[in-house]
Write a protein that holds these residues in place. Structure first.
Motif, PDB file in Angstrom:
ATOM      1  N   PHE A  22      52.521 -23.350  16.410  1.00 13.58           N
ATOM      2  CA  PHE A  22      51.691 -22.359  17.107  1.00 13.58           C
ATOM      3  C   PHE A  22      51.315 -21.225  16.155  1.00 13.58           C
ATOM      4  CE2 PHE A  22      50.749 -18.798  19.834  1.00 13.58           C
ATOM      5  CZ  PHE A  22      49.996 -19.385  20.839  1.00 13.58           C
ATOM      6  N   VAL A  23      52.304 -20.768  15.380  1.00 14.58           N
ATOM      7  CA  VAL A  23      52.039 -19.685  14.430  1.00 14.58           C
ATOM      8  C   VAL A  23      51.020 -20.158  13.394  1.00 14.58           C
ATOM      9  CG1 VAL A  23      53.058 -18.298  12.573  1.00 14.58           C
ATOM     10  CG2 VAL A  23      54.251 -18.516  14.761  1.00 14.58           C
TER      11      VAL A  23
ATOM     12  N   SER B  72      47.553 -20.221  14.823  1.00 13.49           N
ATOM     13  CA  SER B  72      47.057 -18.855  14.985  1.00 13.49           C
ATOM     14  C   SER B  72      46.652 -18.270  13.637  1.00 13.49           C
ATOM     15  CB  SER B  72      48.124 -17.963  15.618  1.00 13.49           C
ATOM     16  OG  SER B  72      48.552 -18.507  16.834  1.00 13.49           O
ATOM     17  N   LEU B  73      47.444 -18.539  12.616  1.00  9.13           N
ATOM     18  CA  LEU B  73      47.134 -17.998  11.291  1.00  9.13           C
ATOM     19  C   LEU B  73      45.821 -18.575  10.776  1.00  9.13           C
ATOM     20  CD1 LEU B  73      50.623 -18.071   9.505  1.00  9.13           C
ATOM     21  CD2 LEU B  73      49.385 -16.077  10.338  1.00  9.13           C
TER      22      LEU B  73
ATOM     23  N   ILE C 226      43.322 -19.748  12.530  1.00  5.19           N
ATOM     24  CA  ILE C 226      42.183 -19.175  13.277  1.00  5.19           C
ATOM     25  C   ILE C 226      41.963 -17.723  12.872  1.00  5.19           C
ATOM     26  CG2 ILE C 226      41.251 -18.647  15.556  1.00  5.19           C
ATOM     27  CD1 ILE C 226      42.939 -20.888  16.690  1.00  5.19           C
ATOM     28  N   GLY C 227      43.049 -16.947  12.839  1.00  2.50           N
ATOM     29  CA  GLY C 227      42.930 -15.500  12.627  1.00  2.50           C
ATOM     30  C   GLY C 227      42.562 -15.119  11.203  1.00  2.50           C
ATOM     31  N   PHE C 228      43.038 -15.903  10.224  1.00  2.00           N
ATOM     32  CA  PHE C 228      42.830 -15.496   8.833  1.00  2.00           C
ATOM     33  C   PHE C 228      41.734 -16.292   8.133  1.00  2.00           C
ATOM     34  CE2 PHE C 228      46.987 -13.684   9.545  1.00  2.00           C
ATOM     35  CZ  PHE C 228      46.855 -12.453   8.938  1.00  2.00           C
TER      36      PHE C 228
ATOM     37  N   LEU D   9      38.010 -17.376  11.923  1.00  2.00           N
ATOM     38  CA  LEU D   9      37.267 -16.240  12.492  1.00  2.00           C
ATOM     39  C   LEU D   9      36.644 -15.358  11.413  1.00  2.00           C
ATOM     40  CD1 LEU D   9      39.340 -15.180  15.621  1.00  2.00           C
ATOM     41  CD2 LEU D   9      37.128 -16.316  15.530  1.00  2.00           C
TER      42      LEU D   9
ATOM     43  N   ARG E 250      39.946  -9.409   3.867  1.00  2.00           N
ATOM     44  CA  ARG E 250      39.705  -8.368   4.872  1.00  2.00           C
ATOM     45  C   ARG E 250      40.594  -8.565   6.092  1.00  2.00           C
ATOM     46  NH1 ARG E 250      33.274  -7.414   5.611  1.00  2.00           N
ATOM     47  NH2 ARG E 250      32.893  -6.232   3.712  1.00  2.00           N
ATOM     48  N   ALA E 251      40.773  -9.836   6.489  1.00  2.00           N
ATOM     49  CA  ALA E 251      41.637 -10.097   7.636  1.00  2.00           C
ATOM     50  C   ALA E 251      43.057  -9.647   7.346  1.00  2.00           C
ATOM     51  CB  ALA E 251      41.604 -11.575   7.990  1.00  2.00           C
ATOM     52  N   LEU E 252      43.435  -9.667   6.061  1.00  2.00           N
ATOM     53  CA  LEU E 252      44.753  -9.169   5.675  1.00  2.00           C
ATOM     54  C   LEU E 252      44.773  -7.646   5.579  1.00  2.00           C
ATOM     55  CD1 LEU E 252      45.803 -11.592   2.833  1.00  2.00           C
ATOM     56  CD2 LEU E 252      47.348 -10.783   4.598  1.00  2.00           C
ATOM     57  N   GLY E 253      43.585  -7.035   5.531  1.00  2.00           N
ATOM     58  CA  GLY E 253      43.521  -5.598   5.342  1.00  2.00           C
ATOM     59  C   GLY E 253      43.370  -5.216   3.885  1.00  2.00           C
ATOM     60  N   LEU E 254      42.930  -6.181   3.027  1.00  2.26           N
ATOM     61  CA  LEU E 254      42.735  -5.902   1.599  1.00  2.26           C
ATOM     62  C   LEU E 254      41.244  -5.982   1.279  1.00  2.26           C
ATOM     63  CD1 LEU E 254      45.593  -8.107   0.149  1.00  2.26           C
ATOM     64  CD2 LEU E 254      45.518  -5.621   0.154  1.00  2.26           C
TER      65      LEU E 254
ATOM     66  N   GLY F  20      45.088  -5.336   9.163  1.00  5.78           N
ATOM     67  CA  GLY F  20      43.984  -6.280   9.098  1.00  5.78           C
ATOM     68  C   GLY F  20      43.820  -6.995  10.430  1.00  5.78           C
ATOM     69  N   THR F  21      42.624  -7.554  10.622  1.00  6.67           N
ATOM     70  CA  THR F  21      42.342  -8.206  11.901  1.00  6.67           C
ATOM     71  C   THR F  21      43.198  -9.453  12.117  1.00  6.67           C
ATOM     72  OG1 THR F  21      40.603  -9.418  10.772  1.00  6.67           O
ATOM     73  CG2 THR F  21      39.936  -7.450  11.980  1.00  6.67           C
ATOM     74  N   GLY F  22      43.576 -10.114  11.020  1.00  7.90           N
ATOM     75  CA  GLY F  22      44.319 -11.370  11.133  1.00  7.90           C
ATOM     76  C   GLY F  22      45.643 -11.193  11.840  1.00  7.90           C
TER      77      GLY F  22
ATOM     78  N   PHE G 249      45.203 -10.568  15.459  1.00 12.28           N
ATOM     79  CA  PHE G 249      44.901 -11.821  16.157  1.00 12.28           C
ATOM     80  C   PHE G 249      46.177 -12.641  16.380  1.00 12.28           C
ATOM     81  CE2 PHE G 249      43.758 -16.270  16.371  1.00 12.28           C
ATOM     82  CZ  PHE G 249      42.785 -16.252  17.343  1.00 12.28           C
TER      83      PHE G 249
END
Lengths: 283, 541
Positions: free
Chosen positions: A34-35, A38-39, A41-43, A46, A62-66, B274-276, B279
């Motif tokens: 599941f994790v 999700s990773l 899809i999320g990282f 999307l 960017r999804a990581l915030g970098l 971050g958005t990831g 999510f």
């Protein structure tokens, strides 16, 4: 369950190690799976699909915030701000200087130098020209003194006086005046039209004007250097709004006051000055 | 049941409910302020001090003490052995009391008006924070004792399933241990040094992340006793049997797993992550619905068994056949209904996109009051009505005022929180003391605020009636002091070790927490960020 009932033994569970092991394995597999989904899809999915105009690596970063490999465009305000409005910054050092300041040490200076115009008790001898300082915020007094010293705010009278002071002396004398008791006043809401009262308390969102009180009111929830306005003379306030509007005065950080004053009509500036001139609180 | 710890449990419950009575009084007063009906009462300073006290009591003091007392009761009655150390239990209790005695005066003197969620860089009196640390440390004594008690029982009963109520109780102890790590680190390494004047800046992003770590699972810590009672007392009270013991164990295990790595859904609008990761934590939040739905199914089935045993026929006839005059049955039903509304609102909150509509509005306040008051506290009432007679050996004089109290609480919750949902959708911000209702833009908010104020007074009345009901118990007839738990349709003789202990559970929680919070916390140590200056509310700067 404190009393076990001798009913038919249920078919659930077993003390068999194999059953325990399969429980462990399948629970872990489900959760890790599941994790993982999700990773992905999320990282990956999307960011990849929704961030247009950047390469996939940057999207994932960017999804990581970098920032990734992306070049951050220079802040358009940065070039304009090459000459800062004020040299005062609210760093820890400045705050420490202010909190270590001594009103007692500021007393002599206030009496010898400042008192002639601003009054020894902070009540100005000529409020239309010289602002009242009693009960003014220490940070605001300090900031104006520092700006007079650096030339960010122009005044033929204040410049030489401020240039003779050390930063510690400015902080001390600011602490002295902040500790003086101002007159007991409240805003003169009955002397102005309702829309001016609303402008002061709520601003005008249509013109992007925030409420004056949000920075200059009793809570002073805005920037550190915003002074309290209540109790200054109306002509003094009106003149300062005019100076900001005409860019003659420009020591407001981020051009906050220049932007606002520029949009106020002369009538509004006049009425706001009356509003903050105030009236006795007992009225 | 040979062993008892009545005085210990009564001490915990007594202080918990005394604090609760004070906090609902403050709550009603706060609604009066927000209604704008009595401008004379309106002082933002007093309002926010009151909100801080209300939140501190309802969030930290009342549930912690109640759950400690509940845990001791369950431990002694299900395992039928004494607590491993009564002395340590009392030491934990007194630590909590000293903590409360340090924290609350700081709040009421206006020196710690930071709300119970702290909001650094606002920083209040160090006594407030140290007091809360003592409350948490005191509760850790309870955690240790519960784990110790279960381990001792398992050693003497090898291969036997731990009684379901105790299993849930220890699940909650582990959950609480994991939950408190975030807030403990925030307080000890960030907020307390600032409140002592040792540091002038505070990293808000890190502080908010650590607090979110705690703030969501803490709700499940409050909730678990209600779930334990759904499984182990409500079916018996209804005159039936628990449909599945296994489902209970699975639900408790899943609640521990899925309530922890989810707090970042409080930070959807925050810039520091971050958005990831937002999510990922949203996805994990969705999973929390699984144990809840399992529970609704299992308890629904258990109630159906009870209804049919009592002669209920047809598709829905069993519902009418349930013994609705019994407070436990009534409370369980009301709790489920309010859980439905609160849970629905929660699904909006935890959805990354939809959250933006209602973020920081009264909607959120409505949601957590519905879950906390409507689902959790109503079951605390039911638990008190169940346990108190066993503790003091007295029967209630009459069930009527008890049922009235439960109904009033449920109705009060609806009347209070439904208007908040509406106001939240209209954009009314939360954490605001007063509104200018003369402003035509928001004038119509006042009507709804007045409705919710009326709800607040219904809740206050109900809360006081609850205290009254407990007090009148002492005049009742002698009661049976033996506690009976629900028996499962198929009582377990063996269960998999994964559902009889917490090794696997803790390993999985560690994995999930590392995935969910590992990088988001670590980034603060290598990304350049700008800490905020500390604002000392106790010193007025």
């Amino acid at each position: 369950m404190s009393e076990t009932s001798p009913l038919t033994p249920g078919p659930i569970g077993s003390d068999h190690p194999a059953s325990d092991r399969s429980w462990r394995i399948w629970t872990s597999v489900f959760i890790a799976g599941f994790v993982l989904v999700s990773l992905v899809i999320g990282f990956v999915i999307l960011p990849w699909r929704s961030e247009s105009g950047v390469d996939p690596f940057t999207a994932i970063c960017r999804a990581l915030g970098l920032p990734g490999s992306e070049k951050i465009p220079p802040d358009p305000g940065a070039a304009k701000a090459s000459a800062p409005a004020s040299n005062v910054t609210w760093t820890i050092e400045t705050n420490r200087l202010l909190s270590n300041a001594s009103a007692a040490k500021g007393t002599a200076l206030a009496k010898d130098t400042c008192g002639a115009c601003h009054g020894e008790d902070g009540k100005s001898t000529d409020p239309e020209q010289f602002p009242n300082l009693a009960g003014q915020s220490q940070a605001a007094i300090f900031k104006e003194l520092a700006d007079f010293q650096s030339g960010d705010r122009k005044s033929d009278i204040m410049a030489p006086i401020a240039q003779a002071l050390t930063r510690e002396q400015m902080a001390d004398v600011a602490a002295y005046y902040a500790a003086q008791k101002p007159d007991d006043l409240r805003a003169a809401d009955s002397a102005v039209m309702l829309k001016v009262d609303l402008l002061a308390r709520e601003g005008d969102p249509k013109r992007g004007i925030p409420s004056c009180d949000s920075c200059h009111g009793p809570s002073r929830s805005g920037p550190e250097d915003a002074p309290l306005l209540l109790g200054q003379s109306a002509p003094y306030i009106e003149k300062q709004i005019g100076n900001f509007g005409s860019q003659t005065r420009h020591n407001d950080v981020f051009e906050r006051m220049r932007t606002i004053a520029h949009q106020l009509t002369p009538e509004e500036a006049h009425a706001l000055a009356i509003y903050y001139h105030g009236m006795p609180a007992s009225n | 049941m040979t062993y008892r710890a009545d005085r210990l449990i009564l001490a915990h419950f007594g202080v918990a409910f005394a604090a609760f009575a004070l906090a609902i009084l403050l709550g009603a007063w706060q609604m009066t302020v927000r209604s704008g009906l009595e401008p004379a009462f309106t002082s933002p300073e007093a309002y926010f001090a009151s909100v801080t006290a209300h939140g501190t009591i309802m969030g930290y003091v009342m549930p912690t003490l109640f759950i400690m007392g509940f845990g001791y009761f369950v431990s002694v009655t299900t395992l039928d052995r004494p607590l491993p150390s009564l002395r340590l239990a009392w030491a934990g209790f007194w630590l909590v009391i000293v903590g409360v005695a340090m924290a609350l005066p700081a709040v009421f003197s206006g020196k710690a008006t930071v709300l119970y969620t702290f909001y650094p860089p606002l920083t209040g009196s160090v006594f407030y924070y140290l007091g809360l640390v003592l409350v948490v440390v005191g509760s850790w004594f309870w955690v240790g004792l519960m784990i110790w008690a279960m381990a001792g029982w398992k050693k003497d009963n090898p291969g036997k399933p731990v009684p379901l109520a105790m299993y849930g109780n220890v699940a909650n102890a582990f959950l609480w241990l994991w939950t408190t790590v975030g807030v403990a680190v925030e307080l000890l390494f960030q907020v307390i040094p600032a409140s002592l004047g040792w540091t002038q800046t505070i990293d808000i992003g890190l502080a908010r992340t650590l607090f979110a770590w705690t703030l969501h699972p803490i709700v499940y810590f409050w909730l678990l006793p209600a779930y334990i009672v759904f499984y182990t007392i409500a079916p018996r009270a209804a005159g039936g049997r628990l449909y599945s013991d296994m489902m209970g164990r699975l639900s408790f295990l899943l609640l521990v797993l899925y309530s922890l790595p989810v707090g970042m859904h409080h930070l959807f609008m925050d810039p520091e992550h971050g958005t990831g990761f937002k999510f990922l934590q949203m996805m994990l939040t969705v999973l929390v619905t699984v144990p809840t739905l399992l529970t609704i199914f299992t308890i629904g089935a258990s109630m159906e068994i009870a209804g049919r045993l009592r002669g209920g026929k047809g598709l829905f006839g069993w519902i009418g056949a349930l013994p609705w005059d019994r407070p436990m049955v009534l409370a369980t039903c009301l709790s489920f209904v309010l859980l439905g509304f609160g849970g629905f609102g929660g699904i909006i909150n935890m959805s990354y996109g939809m959250n933006a509509m209602i973020h920081n509005t009264s909607w959120v306040t409505a949601h957590f009051h519905l879950i906390y008051g409507g689902t959790v506290v109503i079951m605390y009432f039911a638990i008190a009505y169940e346990f108190w007679p066993k503790l003091v050996g007295r029967e209630p004089l009459s069930l009527k005022p008890i049922r009235l109290q439960l109904w009033m609480w449920a109705i009060g919750m609806v009347v209070t929180t439904f208007p908040w949902h509406i106001l939240g959708l209209e954009g009314q911000p939360r954490r605001v003391a007063t509104f200018d209702y003369t402003n035509p833009m928001i004038a119509h908010w006042q009507n709804w605020t007045i409705v919710s104020m009326i709800g607040g007074y219904i809740l206050l009345t109900s809360g006081l009636l609850f205290v009254w009901n407990l007090l009148t118990l002492y005049r009742g007839a002698e009661a049976d002091r033996q506690m009976h738990y629900a028996v499962a349709v198929y009582p377990p003789h063996r269960v998999p070790s994964a559902l009889n202990g917490f090794d696997l559970c803790n390993g999985l929680v560690l994995f999930l927490m590392l995935m969910a919070y590992g990088y988001p916390v670590a980034q603060f140590f290598f990304i350049k960020d700008y800490p905020a200056l500390v604002h000392r509310v106790d010193l007025g700067n």
